[in-house]
Design a protein around this motif. Sequence first.
Motif, PDB file in Angstrom:
ATOM      1  N   ARG A  55      49.517  31.328  68.191  1.00 57.74           N
ATOM      2  CA  ARG A  55      50.504  30.819  69.142  1.00 57.74           C
ATOM      3  C   ARG A  55      51.709  31.748  69.271  1.00 57.74           C
ATOM      4  O   ARG A  55      52.752  31.351  69.795  1.00 57.74           O
ATOM      5  CB  ARG A  55      50.982  29.425  68.709  1.00 57.74           C
ATOM      6  CG  ARG A  55      49.912  28.342  68.771  1.00 57.74           C
ATOM      7  CD  ARG A  55      50.540  26.974  68.642  1.00 57.74           C
ATOM      8  NE  ARG A  55      51.201  26.807  67.341  1.00 57.74           N
ATOM      9  CZ  ARG A  55      52.221  25.985  67.137  1.00 57.74           C
ATOM     10  NH1 ARG A  55      52.729  25.296  68.137  1.00 57.74           N
ATOM     11  NH2 ARG A  55      52.746  25.862  65.928  1.00 57.74           N
ATOM     12  N   SER A  56      51.560  32.972  68.804  1.00 56.81           N
ATOM     13  CA  SER A  56      52.712  33.869  68.783  1.00 56.81           C
ATOM     14  C   SER A  56      53.233  34.156  70.187  1.00 56.81           C
ATOM     15  O   SER A  56      54.450  34.210  70.409  1.00 56.81           O
ATOM     16  CB  SER A  56      52.360  35.185  68.079  1.00 56.81           C
ATOM     17  OG  SER A  56      51.317  35.858  68.754  1.00 56.81           O
TER      18      SER A  56
ATOM     19  N   GLY B 289      62.015  51.123  59.290  1.00 56.52           N
ATOM     20  CA  GLY B 289      60.684  51.707  59.281  1.00 56.52           C
ATOM     21  C   GLY B 289      60.649  53.009  60.053  1.00 56.52           C
ATOM     22  O   GLY B 289      61.204  53.115  61.137  1.00 56.52           O
ATOM     23  N   ARG B 290      59.975  54.020  59.517  1.00 57.76           N
ATOM     24  CA  ARG B 290      59.968  55.345  60.128  1.00 57.76           C
ATOM     25  C   ARG B 290      58.677  55.638  60.864  1.00 57.76           C
ATOM     26  O   ARG B 290      58.419  56.788  61.207  1.00 57.76           O
ATOM     27  CB  ARG B 290      60.193  56.408  59.047  1.00 57.76           C
ATOM     28  CG  ARG B 290      61.553  56.404  58.395  1.00 57.76           C
ATOM     29  CD  ARG B 290      62.640  56.760  59.406  1.00 57.76           C
ATOM     30  NE  ARG B 290      63.273  55.554  59.959  1.00 57.76           N
ATOM     31  CZ  ARG B 290      64.070  55.562  61.012  1.00 57.76           C
ATOM     32  NH1 ARG B 290      64.294  56.670  61.668  1.00 57.76           N
ATOM     33  NH2 ARG B 290      64.619  54.452  61.431  1.00 57.76           N
ATOM     34  N   ALA B 291      57.851  54.628  61.093  1.00 54.44           N
ATOM     35  CA  ALA B 291      56.596  54.861  61.800  1.00 54.44           C
ATOM     36  C   ALA B 291      56.876  55.412  63.199  1.00 54.44           C
ATOM     37  O   ALA B 291      57.866  55.059  63.840  1.00 54.44           O
ATOM     38  CB  ALA B 291      55.798  53.562  61.894  1.00 54.44           C
ATOM     39  N   SER B 292      55.973  56.277  63.671  1.00 52.97           N
ATOM     40  CA  SER B 292      56.139  56.876  64.993  1.00 52.97           C
ATOM     41  C   SER B 292      55.985  55.821  66.080  1.00 52.97           C
ATOM     42  O   SER B 292      55.141  54.922  65.997  1.00 52.97           O
ATOM     43  CB  SER B 292      55.091  57.972  65.196  1.00 52.97           C
ATOM     44  OG  SER B 292      55.102  58.427  66.531  1.00 52.97           O
ATOM     45  N   LEU B 293      56.799  55.945  67.120  1.00 51.28           N
ATOM     46  CA  LEU B 293      56.696  55.058  68.269  1.00 51.28           C
ATOM     47  C   LEU B 293      55.820  55.651  69.371  1.00 51.28           C
ATOM     48  O   LEU B 293      55.687  55.058  70.447  1.00 51.28           O
ATOM     49  CB  LEU B 293      58.093  54.772  68.833  1.00 51.28           C
ATOM     50  CG  LEU B 293      59.111  54.147  67.881  1.00 51.28           C
ATOM     51  CD1 LEU B 293      60.417  53.872  68.616  1.00 51.28           C
ATOM     52  CD2 LEU B 293      58.568  52.861  67.265  1.00 51.28           C
ATOM     53  N   ALA B 294      55.188  56.798  69.095  1.00 47.50           N
ATOM     54  CA  ALA B 294      54.387  57.490  70.104  1.00 47.50           C
ATOM     55  C   ALA B 294      53.264  56.634  70.685  1.00 47.50           C
ATOM     56  O   ALA B 294      52.936  56.794  71.877  1.00 47.50           O
ATOM     57  CB  ALA B 294      53.818  58.780  69.519  1.00 47.50           C
ATOM     58  N   PRO B 295      52.629  55.725  69.918  1.00 49.69           N
ATOM     59  CA  PRO B 295      51.566  54.915  70.526  1.00 49.69           C
ATOM     60  C   PRO B 295      52.023  54.068  71.706  1.00 49.69           C
ATOM     61  O   PRO B 295      51.188  53.587  72.475  1.00 49.69           O
ATOM     62  CB  PRO B 295      51.108  54.021  69.357  1.00 49.69           C
ATOM     63  CG  PRO B 295      51.452  54.790  68.137  1.00 49.69           C
ATOM     64  CD  PRO B 295      52.734  55.500  68.466  1.00 49.69           C
TER      65      PRO B 295
ATOM     66  N   PRO C 132      43.339  43.144  76.459  1.00 52.77           N
ATOM     67  CA  PRO C 132      43.542  44.320  75.589  1.00 52.77           C
ATOM     68  C   PRO C 132      44.711  45.175  76.044  1.00 52.77           C
ATOM     69  O   PRO C 132      45.143  45.116  77.205  1.00 52.77           O
ATOM     70  CB  PRO C 132      42.220  45.082  75.746  1.00 52.77           C
ATOM     71  CG  PRO C 132      41.734  44.700  77.118  1.00 52.77           C
ATOM     72  CD  PRO C 132      42.147  43.272  77.311  1.00 52.77           C
ATOM     73  N   GLY C 133      45.188  46.007  75.145  1.00 53.38           N
ATOM     74  CA  GLY C 133      46.250  46.961  75.467  1.00 53.38           C
ATOM     75  C   GLY C 133      47.451  46.272  76.074  1.00 53.38           C
ATOM     76  O   GLY C 133      47.940  45.271  75.564  1.00 53.38           O
TER      77      GLY C 133
ATOM     78  N   ALA D  12      54.879  45.537  70.466  1.00 54.92           N
ATOM     79  CA  ALA D  12      55.455  46.221  69.308  1.00 54.92           C
ATOM     80  C   ALA D  12      54.829  45.709  68.015  1.00 54.92           C
ATOM     81  O   ALA D  12      54.521  46.479  67.105  1.00 54.92           O
ATOM     82  CB  ALA D  12      56.967  46.020  69.280  1.00 54.92           C
ATOM     83  N   ARG D  13      54.603  44.403  67.941  1.00 55.15           N
ATOM     84  CA  ARG D  13      53.984  43.822  66.741  1.00 55.15           C
ATOM     85  C   ARG D  13      52.534  44.264  66.595  1.00 55.15           C
ATOM     86  O   ARG D  13      52.032  44.439  65.494  1.00 55.15           O
ATOM     87  CB  ARG D  13      54.076  42.294  66.784  1.00 55.15           C
ATOM     88  CG  ARG D  13      55.510  41.769  66.688  1.00 55.15           C
ATOM     89  CD  ARG D  13      55.594  40.266  66.894  1.00 55.15           C
ATOM     90  NE  ARG D  13      55.040  39.549  65.753  1.00 55.15           N
ATOM     91  CZ  ARG D  13      53.956  38.782  65.796  1.00 55.15           C
ATOM     92  NH1 ARG D  13      53.283  38.655  66.925  1.00 55.15           N
ATOM     93  NH2 ARG D  13      53.532  38.161  64.715  1.00 55.15           N
ATOM     94  N   ARG D  14      51.827  44.433  67.715  1.00 53.65           N
ATOM     95  CA  ARG D  14      50.435  44.865  67.661  1.00 53.65           C
ATOM     96  C   ARG D  14      50.298  46.328  67.257  1.00 53.65           C
ATOM     97  O   ARG D  14      49.355  46.724  66.583  1.00 53.65           O
ATOM     98  CB  ARG D  14      49.787  44.703  69.041  1.00 53.65           C
ATOM     99  CG  ARG D  14      49.417  43.310  69.451  1.00 53.65           C
ATOM    100  CD  ARG D  14      48.776  43.376  70.836  1.00 53.65           C
ATOM    101  NE  ARG D  14      48.442  42.048  71.337  1.00 53.65           N
ATOM    102  CZ  ARG D  14      47.996  41.822  72.561  1.00 53.65           C
ATOM    103  NH1 ARG D  14      47.846  42.846  73.386  1.00 53.65           N
ATOM    104  NH2 ARG D  14      47.712  40.618  72.954  1.00 53.65           N
ATOM    105  N   SER D  15      51.236  47.147  67.726  1.00 51.42           N
ATOM    106  CA  SER D  15      51.063  48.594  67.657  1.00 51.42           C
ATOM    107  C   SER D  15      51.757  49.249  66.480  1.00 51.42           C
ATOM    108  O   SER D  15      51.449  50.406  66.157  1.00 51.42           O
ATOM    109  CB  SER D  15      51.580  49.230  68.956  1.00 51.42           C
ATOM    110  OG  SER D  15      50.982  48.635  70.081  1.00 51.42           O
ATOM    111  N   LEU D  16      52.715  48.563  65.846  1.00 52.97           N
ATOM    112  CA  LEU D  16      53.534  49.174  64.806  1.00 52.97           C
ATOM    113  C   LEU D  16      53.446  48.377  63.514  1.00 52.97           C
ATOM    114  O   LEU D  16      53.222  47.165  63.544  1.00 52.97           O
ATOM    115  CB  LEU D  16      55.001  49.232  65.264  1.00 52.97           C
ATOM    116  CG  LEU D  16      55.298  49.979  66.564  1.00 52.97           C
ATOM    117  CD1 LEU D  16      56.760  49.779  66.957  1.00 52.97           C
ATOM    118  CD2 LEU D  16      54.971  51.462  66.419  1.00 52.97           C
ATOM    119  N   PRO D  17      53.644  49.032  62.364  1.00 55.15           N
ATOM    120  CA  PRO D  17      53.730  48.296  61.106  1.00 55.15           C
ATOM    121  C   PRO D  17      54.993  47.440  61.074  1.00 55.15           C
ATOM    122  O   PRO D  17      55.989  47.736  61.750  1.00 55.15           O
ATOM    123  CB  PRO D  17      53.782  49.406  60.045  1.00 55.15           C
ATOM    124  CG  PRO D  17      54.293  50.597  60.762  1.00 55.15           C
ATOM    125  CD  PRO D  17      53.799  50.490  62.180  1.00 55.15           C
TER     126      PRO D  17
END
Length: 370
Positions: free
Chosen positions: A123-124, A190-196, A257-258, A307-312
């Motif tokens: 339900r997010s 968090g330092r994960a890349s935002l490139a995705p 998707p996506g 953002a929640r799907r694509s990033l840690p």
Amino acid sequence: MALLSLGGAVALGFARFAYALILPAMRADLGWSFTLAGAMNAANAVGYLAGALTATGVAARLGLRRVFALGMGLTALALLACAGTGWAPALLALRFLAGLGGAYVFVTGGALASLAARAHPSRSALLLGVFYGGAGVGILASALLLPPLLNHGWRGAWAVLGGASLLALGATLPALARLPDRGASVAGTGRASLAPLTRAFAAYACFGVGYIAYITFIVAFLRLSGAGGLITPFWAVLGLAVIFSALFWQRPATHLPGARAMSAQMFTLAVGATLPLLSTHPAALLLSGLLFGGSFLAVVTFTTILARRSLPEPAWGRGIAAFTVIFAAGQTLGPLLTGALSDGVGGRRAGLGVSALVLLAGAGLAWGQR
């Protein structure tokens, strides 16, 4: 989540959209040019951009809940203070502060809503939509409250908006205390890349330009097309559509998707922006408000989902903040670009046409987001 959504009612419904309803009375009383009137909204957008750029750093130090409450309080006081002055420099500063506080509310509120929705993944989309849909409550309340007040001058309208915002803050505080507050990790360390998210960022820039162009010019378009009597019902339809948009877009946002849901939302917005250009019949104009209101904050909601799907998790707040910065930059540029075009041969129709075309381009970009 419903009480948390009052932050959106204050930050967007009152602080940004209500200005369009109050502006005619202010221009008539204060003798403003269209340039100064536009500068007031630009000041709000610049404040929003400044807030988007600084919110994650402030939240990392103070915590999400505290910055959310501070943002609501700052916005409420800025709105209340607008009732007390007609001096243009002071009003420009107050519009800036309202935008700054609004950005703090949206960045931290999106992160808080994400944390709360984590316990209910199925339900997010609905829960996040409820938070962002709070802006519709503010739009609807403005449509119902402000027109009678404006018959007696514009100062009372700002005073009511400020007072209502303080009441909303008081109602939100108890619910806010029950939410998880992972200040440092979610606020953006968090330092994960935002490139995705590159294509989604580009699409969202188009959204920022296109949505604000429509919102900026639709009221003037209604007046110039002889449909001034539709402004209050149009605004009410827009607000109601925002409130219920989460129900309509929940399944597409969850299952497509996506960023296909974002693409569909922006295509719907493009159709809504095009309708007034094709017909000025009341049914077409109200349908335009329904389609636009039912989709534009759904796009904002979906960026948090993406953002929640694509990033840690530690980078969620940074991803949300990046979307917010792009949105703020787009809505700062949008009125300048479309305003210049609207001063030309095409007039207000050019502003709506640009809105539709830019939104359509954004839909194409979002379709390719993995």
